[in-house]
Design a protein around this motif. Structure first.
Motif, PDB file in Angstrom:
ATOM      1  N   GLU A 185       0.838  -1.196   0.000  1.00 14.98           N
ATOM      2  CA  GLU A 185       0.000   0.000   0.000  1.00 14.98           C
ATOM      3  C   GLU A 185       0.880   1.256   0.000  1.00 14.98           C
ATOM      4  N   GLY A 186       0.487   2.204  -0.801  1.00 19.02           N
ATOM      5  CA  GLY A 186       1.265   3.440  -0.901  1.00 19.02           C
ATOM      6  C   GLY A 186       2.224   3.439  -2.071  1.00 19.02           C
ATOM      7  N   LEU A 187       2.491   2.274  -2.642  1.00 17.02           N
ATOM      8  CA  LEU A 187       3.346   2.202  -3.823  1.00 17.02           C
ATOM      9  C   LEU A 187       2.477   2.262  -5.075  1.00 17.02           C
ATOM     10  N   PRO A 188       2.942   2.911  -6.125  1.00 11.67           N
ATOM     11  CA  PRO A 188       2.143   3.082  -7.352  1.00 11.67           C
ATOM     12  C   PRO A 188       2.084   1.790  -8.165  1.00 11.67           C
ATOM     13  N   VAL A 189       1.382   0.792  -7.640  1.00 12.84           N
ATOM     14  CA  VAL A 189       1.310  -0.495  -8.315  1.00 12.84           C
ATOM     15  C   VAL A 189      -0.066  -1.101  -8.080  1.00 12.84           C
ATOM     16  N   ARG A 190      -0.580  -1.811  -9.076  1.00 13.67           N
ATOM     17  CA  ARG A 190      -1.868  -2.501  -8.960  1.00 13.67           C
ATOM     18  C   ARG A 190      -1.626  -3.897  -8.420  1.00 13.67           C
ATOM     19  N   VAL A 191      -2.316  -4.252  -7.332  1.00 15.97           N
ATOM     20  CA  VAL A 191      -2.135  -5.565  -6.706  1.00 15.97           C
ATOM     21  C   VAL A 191      -3.330  -6.450  -7.052  1.00 15.97           C
ATOM     22  N   THR A 192      -3.065  -7.608  -7.642  1.00 15.17           N
ATOM     23  CA  THR A 192      -4.108  -8.558  -7.996  1.00 15.17           C
ATOM     24  C   THR A 192      -3.783  -9.913  -7.374  1.00 15.17           C
ATOM     25  N   GLN A 193      -4.768 -10.812  -7.423  1.00 19.82           N
ATOM     26  CA  GLN A 193      -4.528 -12.171  -6.951  1.00 19.82           C
ATOM     27  C   GLN A 193      -5.237 -13.152  -7.871  1.00 19.82           C
ATOM     28  N   LEU A 194      -4.850 -14.413  -7.802  1.00 18.99           N
ATOM     29  CA  LEU A 194      -5.496 -15.427  -8.619  1.00 18.99           C
ATOM     30  C   LEU A 194      -6.961 -15.555  -8.234  1.00 18.99           C
ATOM     31  N   ALA A 195      -7.799 -15.890  -9.205  1.00 23.10           N
ATOM     32  CA  ALA A 195      -9.221 -16.060  -8.935  1.00 23.10           C
ATOM     33  C   ALA A 195      -9.422 -17.202  -7.950  1.00 23.10           C
ATOM     34  N   HIS A 196     -10.520 -17.131  -7.202  1.00 21.29           N
ATOM     35  CA  HIS A 196     -10.783 -18.154  -6.199  1.00 21.29           C
ATOM     36  C   HIS A 196     -11.356 -19.427  -6.784  1.00 21.29           C
ATOM     37  N   GLY A 197     -11.218 -19.599  -8.101  1.00 18.70           N
ATOM     38  CA  GLY A 197     -11.575 -20.870  -8.706  1.00 18.70           C
ATOM     39  C   GLY A 197     -10.611 -21.972  -8.308  1.00 18.70           C
ATOM     40  N   LEU A 198      -9.474 -21.592  -7.764  1.00 16.60           N
ATOM     41  CA  LEU A 198      -8.539 -22.596  -7.265  1.00 16.60           C
ATOM     42  C   LEU A 198      -9.162 -23.326  -6.084  1.00 16.60           C
ATOM     43  N   PRO A 199      -9.011 -24.640  -6.000  1.00 19.11           N
ATOM     44  CA  PRO A 199      -9.608 -25.383  -4.887  1.00 19.11           C
ATOM     45  C   PRO A 199      -8.975 -24.996  -3.564  1.00 19.11           C
ATOM     46  N   ASP A 205       1.416 -26.648  -7.775  1.00 16.39           N
ATOM     47  CA  ASP A 205       2.215 -27.652  -8.460  1.00 16.39           C
ATOM     48  C   ASP A 205       1.405 -28.884  -8.835  1.00 16.39           C
ATOM     49  N   TYR A 206       0.233 -29.087  -8.191  1.00 20.71           N
ATOM     50  CA  TYR A 206      -0.567 -30.281  -8.448  1.00 20.71           C
ATOM     51  C   TYR A 206      -1.798 -29.994  -9.305  1.00 20.71           C
ATOM     52  N   LEU A 207      -1.955 -28.761  -9.771  1.00 22.14           N
ATOM     53  CA  LEU A 207      -3.130 -28.393 -10.556  1.00 22.14           C
ATOM     54  C   LEU A 207      -2.861 -28.574 -12.041  1.00 22.14           C
ATOM     55  N   ASP A 208      -3.919 -28.880 -12.788  1.00 24.08           N
ATOM     56  CA  ASP A 208      -3.776 -29.031 -14.231  1.00 24.08           C
ATOM     57  C   ASP A 208      -3.685 -27.660 -14.877  1.00 24.08           C
ATOM     58  N   GLU A 209      -3.195 -27.645 -16.114  1.00 26.71           N
ATOM     59  CA  GLU A 209      -2.947 -26.380 -16.804  1.00 26.71           C
ATOM     60  C   GLU A 209      -4.244 -25.627 -17.093  1.00 26.71           C
ATOM     61  N   GLY A 210      -5.355 -26.343 -17.307  1.00 22.56           N
ATOM     62  CA  GLY A 210      -6.630 -25.680 -17.554  1.00 22.56           C
ATOM     63  C   GLY A 210      -7.100 -24.871 -16.362  1.00 22.56           C
ATOM     64  N   THR A 211      -6.954 -25.447 -15.160  1.00 23.92           N
ATOM     65  CA  THR A 211      -7.335 -24.733 -13.939  1.00 23.92           C
ATOM     66  C   THR A 211      -6.457 -23.506 -13.729  1.00 23.92           C
ATOM     67  N   LEU A 212      -5.152 -23.676 -13.972  1.00 17.97           N
ATOM     68  CA  LEU A 212      -4.231 -22.551 -13.822  1.00 17.97           C
ATOM     69  C   LEU A 212      -4.547 -21.448 -14.836  1.00 17.97           C
ATOM     70  N   ALA A 213      -4.866 -21.842 -16.064  1.00 13.94           N
ATOM     71  CA  ALA A 213      -5.171 -20.856 -17.098  1.00 13.94           C
ATOM     72  C   ALA A 213      -6.404 -20.043 -16.727  1.00 13.94           C
ATOM     73  N   GLN A 214      -7.429 -20.707 -16.230  1.00 16.23           N
ATOM     74  CA  GLN A 214      -8.652 -20.008 -15.835  1.00 16.23           C
ATOM     75  C   GLN A 214      -8.381 -19.062 -14.678  1.00 16.23           C
ATOM     76  N   ALA A 215      -7.563 -19.481 -13.726  1.00 15.20           N
ATOM     77  CA  ALA A 215      -7.254 -18.644 -12.567  1.00 15.20           C
ATOM     78  C   ALA A 215      -6.493 -17.393 -12.967  1.00 15.20           C
ATOM     79  N   ILE A 216      -5.566 -17.530 -13.922  1.00 16.62           N
ATOM     80  CA  ILE A 216      -4.794 -16.377 -14.360  1.00 16.62           C
ATOM     81  C   ILE A 216      -5.669 -15.407 -15.147  1.00 16.62           C
TER      82      ILE A 216
END
Length: 223
Positions: A185-199, A205-216
């Motif tokens: 906070e206070g730095l000129p940067v946008r902070v995001t996080q992965l979508a909560h579609g992750l289980p 490391d154990y998730l398939d690429e489709g789940t990771l792609a959707q989260a990104i």
């Protein structure tokens, strides 16, 4: 009249005569040592390790030699990237040194395995920062035990527009993400996080690429 000696089922071979102990090792100490070393690898147990060793022995002039040479080369050149914390054979690593990467986007992960898992999806074109773990009061992991200060210094130096917090969907992971968001906070940067579609409780490391792609793709601002 001659008496016959009878076999017994106990520890004695012949009646009144102790049987010599039989070694439990089926191979030499060197082969047993190789089997034990392979059994410590994730996903391999003693049985799988023995099968792998037998496979390598049968192909000792080809696959075994290649494996030994590859392990030796990695051991001799393995380094930790001084910029992001990735493990590679060069410093800076191949990701940090790639001019095609978007230097304005930075993805923060807990471990190197998470970095590799996300990069396999080939959807995030920015660069990474490895924390080296996650905050955990139970395990005694404090902010100073991670590379959070180095992360803040990278962001404060400028040139970064977005920080994507790709923490694992665990209590400790989300605690770490919120702590970093507060520090940013206070730095000129946008902070995001992965979508909560992750289980919940899942690790990258154990998730398939489709789940990771959707989260990104579905990442959103934090807070």
């Amino acid at each position: 009249m001659k008496t016959m000696r009878m076999w017994t089922d106990g520890p004695l071979g012949f009646a009144g005569r102790a049987a010599s102990p039989i070694s439990g090792n089926m191979a030499s100490q060197e082969i047993e040592r190789l089997t034990a070393a392979l059994a410590r690898l994730p996903g391999l147990g003693p049985r799988s390790a023995r099968r792998a060793v037998l496979w390598l022995i049968k192909r000792r002039e080809g696959a075994l030699v290649e494996l030994v040479e590859a392990l030796g080369a990695v051991r001799a050149t393995l380094v930790e990237c001084g910029t992001c914390g990735n493990v590679d054979t060069t410093d800076p690593c191949s990701i940090c040194a790639d001019p095609r990467r978007d230097a304005r986007a930075l993805c923060v992960v807990e471990e190197v395995a998470d970095l590799w898992a996300l990069d396999r999806a080939r959807l995030f074109t920015g660069r990474y920062h490895v924390l080296g773990g996650r905050l955990s009061a139970l395990d005694g992991v404090r902010p100073e035990d991670l590379t959070i200060d180095r992360l803040l210094a990278r962001v404060a130096a400028g040139g970064i527009d977005e920080v994507l917090l790709a923490m694992n969907a665990t209590l400790e992971g989300q605690t770490t993400a919120h702590y970093i968001a507060e520090r940013l906070e206070g730095l000129p940067v946008r902070v995001t996080q992965l979508a909560h579609g992750l289980p919940v409780g899942g690790e990258l490391d154990y998730l398939d690429e489709g789940t990771l792609a959707q989260a990104i793709r579905a990442r959103r601002p934090l807070g």
